[in-house]
Scaffold this active site. Structure first.
Site, PDB file in Angstrom:
ATOM      1  CB  CYS A   6      66.208  34.397  55.596  1.00 40.88           C
ATOM      2  SG  CYS A   6      65.479  33.090  56.627  1.00 40.88           S
ATOM      3  CB  SER A  63      59.756  33.094  65.174  1.00 42.14           C
ATOM      4  OG  SER A  63      60.894  33.854  65.490  1.00 42.14           O
ATOM      5  CG  LEU A  64      53.687  30.470  68.355  1.00 36.82           C
ATOM      6  CD1 LEU A  64      54.051  29.052  67.975  1.00 36.82           C
ATOM      7  CD2 LEU A  64      53.101  30.500  69.774  1.00 36.82           C
ATOM      8  CG  HIS A  65      55.374  35.187  64.335  1.00 36.83           C
ATOM      9  ND1 HIS A  65      55.816  36.238  65.098  1.00 36.83           N
ATOM     10  CD2 HIS A  65      56.493  34.604  63.820  1.00 36.83           C
ATOM     11  CE1 HIS A  65      57.126  36.308  65.033  1.00 36.83           C
ATOM     12  NE2 HIS A  65      57.567  35.321  64.286  1.00 36.83           N
ATOM     13  N   GLY A 101      68.492  35.793  58.759  1.00 36.47           N
ATOM     14  CA  GLY A 101      68.759  34.364  58.591  1.00 36.47           C
ATOM     15  C   GLY A 101      68.131  33.466  59.634  1.00 36.47           C
ATOM     16  CD  GLU A 102      65.825  29.194  61.690  1.00 31.43           C
ATOM     17  OE1 GLU A 102      64.911  30.001  61.854  1.00 31.43           O
ATOM     18  OE2 GLU A 102      66.349  28.570  62.646  1.00 31.43           O
ATOM     19  CB  SER A 136      65.442  33.865  67.594  1.00 29.38           C
ATOM     20  OG  SER A 136      64.112  33.995  67.154  1.00 29.38           O
ATOM     21  CB  CYS A 138      70.074  42.040  67.160  1.00 31.00           C
ATOM     22  SG  CYS A 138      69.024  41.106  66.049  1.00 31.00           S
ATOM     23  CB  CYS A 167      62.207  42.755  64.893  1.00 33.40           C
ATOM     24  SG  CYS A 167      62.681  42.748  66.573  1.00 33.40           S
ATOM     25  CB  CYS A 194      58.695  34.581  57.836  1.00 31.07           C
ATOM     26  SG  CYS A 194      59.352  33.083  58.585  1.00 31.07           S
ATOM     27  CD  GLU A 247      71.454  46.330  58.341  1.00 30.74           C
ATOM     28  OE1 GLU A 247      71.561  47.236  57.532  1.00 30.74           O
ATOM     29  OE2 GLU A 247      70.526  46.235  59.150  1.00 30.74           O
ATOM     30  CG  ASN A 294      59.466  46.820  63.815  1.00 29.04           C
ATOM     31  OD1 ASN A 294      59.024  47.798  64.405  1.00 29.04           O
ATOM     32  ND2 ASN A 294      60.142  45.868  64.423  1.00 29.04           N
ATOM     33  CB  CYS A 301      60.573  38.434  57.934  1.00 26.11           C
ATOM     34  SG  CYS A 301      62.310  38.768  58.295  1.00 26.11           S
TER      35      CYS A 301
HETATM   36  N1  SAH Z   1      64.954  33.114  61.646  1.00 30.10           N
HETATM   37  C1  SAH Z   1      64.945  33.369  63.046  1.00 30.10           C
HETATM   38  C2  SAH Z   1      65.650  34.633  63.481  1.00 30.10           C
HETATM   39  C3  SAH Z   1      65.395  35.898  62.684  1.00 30.10           C
HETATM   40  S1  SAH Z   1      63.895  36.772  62.922  1.00 30.10           S
HETATM   41  C4  SAH Z   1      63.525  33.359  63.569  1.00 30.10           C
HETATM   42  O1  SAH Z   1      62.609  33.247  62.768  1.00 30.10           O
HETATM   43  O2  SAH Z   1      63.333  33.412  64.772  1.00 30.10           O
HETATM   44  C5  SAH Z   1      63.940  37.507  64.497  1.00 30.10           C
HETATM   45  C6  SAH Z   1      62.531  37.860  65.004  1.00 30.10           C
HETATM   46  O3  SAH Z   1      61.985  39.041  64.376  1.00 30.10           O
HETATM   47  C7  SAH Z   1      61.563  36.759  64.728  1.00 30.10           C
HETATM   48  O4  SAH Z   1      60.715  36.525  65.798  1.00 30.10           O
HETATM   49  C8  SAH Z   1      60.809  37.318  63.542  1.00 30.10           C
HETATM   50  O5  SAH Z   1      59.637  36.663  63.354  1.00 30.10           O
HETATM   51  C9  SAH Z   1      60.680  38.770  63.938  1.00 30.10           C
HETATM   52  N2  SAH Z   1      60.300  39.617  62.817  1.00 30.10           N
HETATM   53  C10 SAH Z   1      60.571  39.421  61.518  1.00 30.10           C
HETATM   54  N3  SAH Z   1      60.056  40.407  60.764  1.00 30.10           N
HETATM   55  C11 SAH Z   1      59.434  41.250  61.603  1.00 30.10           C
HETATM   56  C12 SAH Z   1      58.747  42.478  61.412  1.00 30.10           C
HETATM   57  N4  SAH Z   1      58.578  43.018  60.194  1.00 30.10           N
HETATM   58  N5  SAH Z   1      58.273  43.103  62.501  1.00 30.10           N
HETATM   59  C13 SAH Z   1      58.472  42.589  63.723  1.00 30.10           C
HETATM   60  N6  SAH Z   1      59.108  41.442  63.965  1.00 30.10           N
HETATM   61  C14 SAH Z   1      59.600  40.772  62.908  1.00 30.10           C
END
Ligand code: SAH
Length: 387
Positions: free
Chosen positions: A126, A233-235, A179-180, A211, A119, A356, A130, A106, A313, A133
């Protein structure tokens, strides 16, 4: 557009011809040289492909007849096939693009008053797993070809350009789809160089963002390879929690990740890195987490870090929940009061599962949609608009 322009078994793609979307400018020049053509001819064709979004050599009027014939015999311009496209109530637009073997990925367009962000996905599925995700639950299938990465932008630009009643332009690209991207390094770099190139889509380095979940050595390699922007992507700002959420953290813990970020900034002193932080209820949204994040951001030179807060999300089957609005506001206030540049990402396109981390939803019910797609085709309806 909204039409099936060709069937999934496209004869162009089935042949052993070369897809010109797989080449950056240098690659295209080399290919033309192999054909016995002058390199400037490659640039002429490149303008047709990316400025005029033309995929038919026959319509490239300033390209001589002999060259056109040569091109038709040896190559083609092959963007991915649009299986579906759909617009959300807020103007967000999503394309489901068919790859080989029944795979689909997508691309999502997010219009805002002063910019339009696309995007883009880098892999089918992937492998990083994570926990929050939805793409992770799909597992890893394969890397996308450069043509499949830049092709997402080509399809979206062509489609948006065809919407005459609105001014909808792609001003920014973020590699934040499925994907990464750093695990598909070469193809992603080729595609991003076409996004950056004046003869391609001509976007400034600030407007093309990769990202990553934090592949430390590849962040260094990227900074030596191409001038684009970086998002991480820190989180979570402590290793225990981050390893739980982003298993890659075990391999490249926060201290190493911040080391790579520091080196990135040293090479690009006037730029900043965006740190994405998805807020999950009771998991990483408490004041103590904000304080850890503030401390971590202070390790980077002033002004070189931005935090992008993303309300989680939800997707089917997830154990996480979105933080409450008050909690999100309190978290943001703590950061702002500590002079950490902080943005709150407004959730967009969630009525079409385009937000996202929600892109898996589409792939999950791909079978049903494809069945519908085929049914409509069988019924002789070319139109496959899904909304
Ligand atoms: N693999 C890469 C790019 C894809 S994810 C990365 O990790 O950065 C793009 C962004 O969306 C990342 O910051 C990811 O952590 C975030 N993301 C993934 N799942 C999510 C969700 N369910 N709700 C909100 N953000 C999310």
């Amino acid at each position: 557009m909204n039409q099936a322009t060709s069937t999934p078994s496209d004869p162009k793609a089935a042949s052993d011809k070369v897809n010109l979307l797989d080449f950056d400018r240098q690659g295209l020049r080399d290919f033309f040289a192999q054909l016995g053509e002058k390199p400037y001819r490659a640039e002429q064709v490149m303008k047709w492909i990316y400025h005029r979004l033309e995929d038919d050599f026959g319509k490239m009027t300033d390209v001589g007849k002999a060259l056109r014939a040569k091109l038709e015999a040896s190559c083609y311009v092959g963007p991915p096939k649009t299986l579906f496209d759909r617009a959300a109530a807020d103007g967000t637009h999503k394309w489901l693009l068919g790859m080989d073997g029944g795979n689909a990925i997508e691309a999502v367009y997010i219009p805002e008053p002063t910019r339009g962000t696309l995007c883009v996905s880098s892999q089918v599925g992937c492998g990083l797993n994570c926990q929050f995700c939805s793409t992770a639950t799909q597992g890893f299938n394969r890397n996308l070809a450069a043509s499949e990465v830049i092709g997402q932008m080509w399809v979206a630009a062509k489609h948006l350009g065809n919407v005459t009643h609105q001014n909808r332009r792609i001003t920014n690209v973020v590699m934040m789809g499925m994907g990464e991207p750093l695990l598909n390094f070469d193809n992603v770099v080729t595609a991003m160089s076409l996004m950056r190139d004046d003869l391609g889509f001509g976007l400034a380095s600030k407007r093309v963002t990769l990202s990553t979940a934090g592949l430390v050595p590849m962040i260094d390699k990227l900074s030596e390879t191409i001038d684009v922007s970086l998002a991480v992507s820190l989180h979570a700002a402590n290793d225990e929690l981050r390893t739980e959420l982003v298993p890659l953290n075990k391999r490249y813990p926060i201290a190493e990740l911040m080391g790579a970020c520091l080196r990135w900034i040293e090479r690009r002193p006037r730029t900043s890195i965006t740190f994405e932080y998805t807020l999950m209820k009771g998991v990483n949204d408490q004041p103590e987490h904000a304080k850890q994040l503030i401390k971590l951001m202070r390790k980077l030179p002033t002004g070189s870090a931005k935090v992008n807060l993303i309300p989680f999300n939800p997707f089917p089957g997830t154990r996480f929940e979105r933080s409450d609005a008050d909690t999100i506001r309190a978290f943001q206030t703590l950061l702002l009061n500590a002079n950490v540049l902080t943005m709150l990402r407004r959730t967009r396109g969630d009525d079409i599962d385009a937000a996202c981390g929600q892109l898996k939803g589409q792939v999950l019910d791909r079978t049903r949609r494809q069945a519908e797609f085929r049914k409509r085709l069988d019924q002789g309806q070319g139109v496959v608009h899904a909304s």
